[in-house]
Scaffold this active site. Structure first.
Site, PDB file in Angstrom:
ATOM      1  N   GLN A 153       0.855  -1.198   0.000  1.00 31.76           N
ATOM      2  CA  GLN A 153       0.000   0.000   0.000  1.00 31.76           C
ATOM      3  C   GLN A 153       0.882   1.237   0.000  1.00 31.76           C
ATOM      4  O   GLN A 153       1.072   1.886   1.024  1.00 31.76           O
ATOM      5  CB  GLN A 153      -0.883  -0.038   1.258  1.00 31.76           C
ATOM      6  CG  GLN A 153      -1.863   1.088   1.376  1.00 31.76           C
ATOM      7  CD  GLN A 153      -3.064   0.903   0.488  1.00 31.76           C
ATOM      8  OE1 GLN A 153      -3.669  -0.147   0.488  1.00 31.76           O
ATOM      9  NE2 GLN A 153      -3.400   1.921  -0.259  1.00 31.76           N
ATOM     10  N   PHE A 154       1.431   1.602  -1.167  1.00 31.53           N
ATOM     11  CA  PHE A 154       2.359   2.729  -1.220  1.00 31.53           C
ATOM     12  C   PHE A 154       1.698   4.045  -0.823  1.00 31.53           C
ATOM     13  O   PHE A 154       2.370   4.993  -0.431  1.00 31.53           O
ATOM     14  CB  PHE A 154       3.015   2.846  -2.602  1.00 31.53           C
ATOM     15  CG  PHE A 154       2.179   3.549  -3.635  1.00 31.53           C
ATOM     16  CD1 PHE A 154       2.316   4.912  -3.850  1.00 31.53           C
ATOM     17  CD2 PHE A 154       1.248   2.847  -4.386  1.00 31.53           C
ATOM     18  CE1 PHE A 154       1.548   5.566  -4.795  1.00 31.53           C
ATOM     19  CE2 PHE A 154       0.479   3.486  -5.333  1.00 31.53           C
ATOM     20  CZ  PHE A 154       0.623   4.853  -5.536  1.00 31.53           C
ATOM     21  N   THR A 155       0.377   4.128  -0.879  1.00 28.31           N
ATOM     22  CA  THR A 155      -0.295   5.381  -0.534  1.00 28.31           C
ATOM     23  C   THR A 155      -0.186   5.724   0.948  1.00 28.31           C
ATOM     24  O   THR A 155      -0.496   6.846   1.342  1.00 28.31           O
ATOM     25  CB  THR A 155      -1.779   5.377  -0.968  1.00 28.31           C
ATOM     26  OG1 THR A 155      -2.460   4.314  -0.305  1.00 28.31           O
ATOM     27  CG2 THR A 155      -1.899   5.234  -2.477  1.00 28.31           C
TER      28      THR A 155
END
Length: 144
Positions: free
Chosen positions: A78-80
């Site tokens: 989940q790079f966000t």
């Protein structure tokens, strides 16, 4: 590394409609590798998550860990989670580069497995549909 950990009674992830990961009781782990993170940090994060005492004991108190309960982990990249929200459009420049991010994501998942935790995963870099039944709800943010 940064993680959002949710205690779940069930969770699953699909890519293009196909089920690729599913667990029963345990933890949904949304994980983001940040610039400068190392394999040692991935191992430390796995250890921290495995030992979090967020499951109920016989008295109904959060006193048991994933290791104690024998629950599973669904690990989803989940790079966000690295979002810089100073403006109206999030920036993600503090996230690790994709190649390093994938390596650390896989290392964290393997580290959980080495601790004896059954793991399922999402697909790094894919557009995923994640479903969960949050138990509690219990949701924690961890920065290491």
């Amino acid at each position: 590394m940064r993680a959002v950990v949710q205690r779940v009674s069930a969770a699953s992830v699909r890519v293009d409609g196909a089920l690729i990961g599913e667990i029963g009781p345990g933890l949904l782990i949304l994980i983001c590798a940040m610039q400068g993170d190392t394999p040692a940090q991935a191992e430390a994060m796995a250890s921290k998550i495995a030992k979090l005492r967020i499951f109920k004991d016989d008295s109904g108190k959060m006193n048991r860990s994933l290791l104690d309960t024998g629950g599973a982990a669904l690990v989803v990249s989940q790079f966000t989670l690295a979002a810089d929200l100073r403006g109206n459009r999030p920036g993600f420049s503090t996230a690790a580069a994709p190649e390093l991010g994938k390596t650390l994501y896989e290392h964290l998942t393997q580290s959980l497995g080495k601790l004896g935790i059954s793991t399922a995963t999402g697909q790094f870099g894919a557009d995923m549909a994640v479903s969960l039944t949050n138990d509690g709800p219990v949701t924690l943010w961890i920065d290491l």
